[in-house]
Design a protein around this motif. Structure first.
Motif, PDB file in Angstrom:
ATOM      1  N   ILE A  19     -68.723  -0.622   1.943  1.00 51.00           N
ATOM      2  CA  ILE A  19     -68.692  -0.925   0.512  1.00 51.00           C
ATOM      3  C   ILE A  19     -67.724  -2.077   0.307  1.00 51.00           C
ATOM      4  O   ILE A  19     -66.591  -2.040   0.798  1.00 51.00           O
ATOM      5  N   ASP A  20     -68.149  -3.079  -0.411  1.00 54.41           N
ATOM      6  CA  ASP A  20     -67.311  -4.234  -0.699  1.00 54.41           C
ATOM      7  C   ASP A  20     -66.046  -3.770  -1.425  1.00 54.41           C
ATOM      8  O   ASP A  20     -66.148  -3.084  -2.452  1.00 54.41           O
ATOM      9  N   PRO A  21     -64.870  -4.117  -0.905  1.00 56.51           N
ATOM     10  CA  PRO A  21     -63.629  -3.663  -1.536  1.00 56.51           C
ATOM     11  C   PRO A  21     -63.510  -4.065  -3.005  1.00 56.51           C
ATOM     12  O   PRO A  21     -63.052  -3.273  -3.832  1.00 56.51           O
ATOM     13  N   LYS A  22     -63.909  -5.274  -3.340  1.00 57.37           N
ATOM     14  CA  LYS A  22     -63.810  -5.732  -4.731  1.00 57.37           C
ATOM     15  C   LYS A  22     -64.674  -4.852  -5.641  1.00 57.37           C
ATOM     16  O   LYS A  22     -64.255  -4.460  -6.726  1.00 57.37           O
ATOM     17  N   ARG A  23     -65.865  -4.538  -5.188  1.00 60.07           N
ATOM     18  CA  ARG A  23     -66.766  -3.667  -5.954  1.00 60.07           C
ATOM     19  C   ARG A  23     -66.161  -2.264  -6.083  1.00 60.07           C
ATOM     20  O   ARG A  23     -66.151  -1.677  -7.163  1.00 60.07           O
ATOM     21  N   PHE A  24     -65.666  -1.722  -4.971  1.00 64.47           N
ATOM     22  CA  PHE A  24     -65.090  -0.384  -4.971  1.00 64.47           C
ATOM     23  C   PHE A  24     -63.907  -0.286  -5.938  1.00 64.47           C
ATOM     24  O   PHE A  24     -63.855   0.609  -6.788  1.00 64.47           O
ATOM     25  N   TYR A  25     -62.953  -1.204  -5.808  1.00 62.70           N
ATOM     26  CA  TYR A  25     -61.770  -1.143  -6.658  1.00 62.70           C
ATOM     27  C   TYR A  25     -62.095  -1.439  -8.118  1.00 62.70           C
ATOM     28  O   TYR A  25     -61.452  -0.908  -9.018  1.00 62.70           O
ATOM     29  N   GLY A  26     -63.126  -2.241  -8.361  1.00 60.30           N
ATOM     30  CA  GLY A  26     -63.576  -2.474  -9.732  1.00 60.30           C
ATOM     31  C   GLY A  26     -64.102  -1.201 -10.374  1.00 60.30           C
ATOM     32  O   GLY A  26     -63.803  -0.890 -11.536  1.00 60.30           O
ATOM     33  N   ARG A  27     -64.882  -0.440  -9.605  1.00 60.43           N
ATOM     34  CA  ARG A  27     -65.414   0.832 -10.113  1.00 60.43           C
ATOM     35  C   ARG A  27     -64.286   1.841 -10.336  1.00 60.43           C
ATOM     36  O   ARG A  27     -64.278   2.568 -11.319  1.00 60.43           O
ATOM     37  N   LEU A  28     -63.337   1.864  -9.409  1.00 61.32           N
ATOM     38  CA  LEU A  28     -62.208   2.776  -9.530  1.00 61.32           C
ATOM     39  C   LEU A  28     -61.354   2.433 -10.753  1.00 61.32           C
ATOM     40  O   LEU A  28     -60.979   3.318 -11.529  1.00 61.32           O
ATOM     41  N   ASP A  29     -61.095   1.150 -10.951  1.00 58.97           N
ATOM     42  CA  ASP A  29     -60.336   0.721 -12.143  1.00 58.97           C
ATOM     43  C   ASP A  29     -61.063   1.096 -13.428  1.00 58.97           C
ATOM     44  O   ASP A  29     -60.439   1.506 -14.413  1.00 58.97           O
ATOM     45  N   ALA A  30     -62.390   0.955 -13.430  1.00 54.67           N
ATOM     46  CA  ALA A  30     -63.166   1.310 -14.620  1.00 54.67           C
ATOM     47  C   ALA A  30     -63.044   2.801 -14.932  1.00 54.67           C
ATOM     48  O   ALA A  30     -62.965   3.194 -16.102  1.00 54.67           O
ATOM     49  N   LEU A  31     -63.001   3.638 -13.897  1.00 53.11           N
ATOM     50  CA  LEU A  31     -62.837   5.075 -14.106  1.00 53.11           C
ATOM     51  C   LEU A  31     -61.456   5.407 -14.654  1.00 53.11           C
ATOM     52  O   LEU A  31     -61.313   6.299 -15.495  1.00 53.11           O
ATOM     53  N   VAL A  32     -60.450   4.685 -14.201  1.00 52.92           N
ATOM     54  CA  VAL A  32     -59.093   4.881 -14.730  1.00 52.92           C
ATOM     55  C   VAL A  32     -59.055   4.460 -16.197  1.00 52.92           C
ATOM     56  O   VAL A  32     -58.539   5.181 -17.050  1.00 52.92           O
ATOM     57  N   GLU A  33     -59.641   3.307 -16.499  1.00 53.88           N
ATOM     58  CA  GLU A  33     -59.645   2.796 -17.872  1.00 53.88           C
ATOM     59  C   GLU A  33     -60.404   3.714 -18.822  1.00 53.88           C
ATOM     60  O   GLU A  33     -60.032   3.857 -19.985  1.00 53.88           O
ATOM     61  N   SER A  34     -61.470   4.339 -18.328  1.00 56.94           N
ATOM     62  CA  SER A  34     -62.258   5.221 -19.194  1.00 56.94           C
ATOM     63  C   SER A  34     -61.636   6.608 -19.347  1.00 56.94           C
ATOM     64  O   SER A  34     -62.109   7.413 -20.142  1.00 56.94           O
ATOM     65  N   GLY A  35     -60.595   6.896 -18.553  1.00 52.57           N
ATOM     66  CA  GLY A  35     -59.924   8.183 -18.657  1.00 52.57           C
ATOM     67  C   GLY A  35     -60.519   9.292 -17.818  1.00 52.57           C
ATOM     68  O   GLY A  35     -60.144  10.456 -17.955  1.00 52.57           O
ATOM     69  N   HIS A  36     -61.434   8.960 -16.911  1.00 48.10           N
ATOM     70  CA  HIS A  36     -62.045   9.974 -16.049  1.00 48.10           C
ATOM     71  C   HIS A  36     -61.241  10.217 -14.776  1.00 48.10           C
ATOM     72  O   HIS A  36     -61.364  11.268 -14.150  1.00 48.10           O
ATOM     73  N   VAL A  37     -60.449   9.228 -14.399  1.00 44.48           N
ATOM     74  CA  VAL A  37     -59.621   9.316 -13.192  1.00 44.48           C
ATOM     75  C   VAL A  37     -58.224   8.844 -13.553  1.00 44.48           C
ATOM     76  O   VAL A  37     -58.059   7.938 -14.374  1.00 44.48           O
ATOM     77  N   GLU A  38     -57.217   9.471 -12.949  1.00 44.21           N
ATOM     78  CA  GLU A  38     -55.845   9.007 -13.154  1.00 44.21           C
ATOM     79  C   GLU A  38     -55.298   8.460 -11.836  1.00 44.21           C
ATOM     80  O   GLU A  38     -55.691   8.907 -10.760  1.00 44.21           O
ATOM     81  N   ARG A  39     -54.409   7.494 -11.975  1.00 44.70           N
ATOM     82  CA  ARG A  39     -53.806   6.853 -10.806  1.00 44.70           C
ATOM     83  C   ARG A  39     -52.297   7.044 -10.894  1.00 44.70           C
ATOM     84  O   ARG A  39     -51.698   6.890 -11.947  1.00 44.70           O
TER      85      ARG A  39
END
Length: 94
Positions: free
Chosen positions: A40-60
């Protein structure tokens, strides 16, 4: 349902965190790659992960040099709702 399902990767990240609890980003990425049997392309992966944090579904949270991710209550609720919907669709076809 919130935009968290805009991406199958987002949904799968939530499912992995639901089952696995807190994970470091590289662990999470490796589990996704093992599931897809593909890199999985790292940029794509981290973009999806950041989007989940921003939407409140995942915390970092930061632990030393590592970012650790966990599902929020909203993320857990979304993955359970999605599972129930899939189960209803599949069982309705049997």
């Amino acid at each position: 349902m919130a935009k968290w399902l805009e991406s199958g990767t987002r949904r799968d990240v939530c499912a992995i965190l639901y089952a696995g609890g807190e994970l470091r980003a590289p662990q999470l990425k490796r589990r996704l790659e093992a599931h897809y049997d593909a890199r999985i392309d790292p940029k794509r992966f981290y973009g999806r992960l950041d989007a989940l944090v921003e939407s409140g579904h995942v915390e970092r949270r930061v632990d030393g040099l590592d970012d650790i991710y966990a599902l929020t209550d909203a993320g857990a609720r979304a993955i359970r709702d999605h599972y129930a919907w899939l189960r209803e669709l599949i069982e309705g076809q049997e």
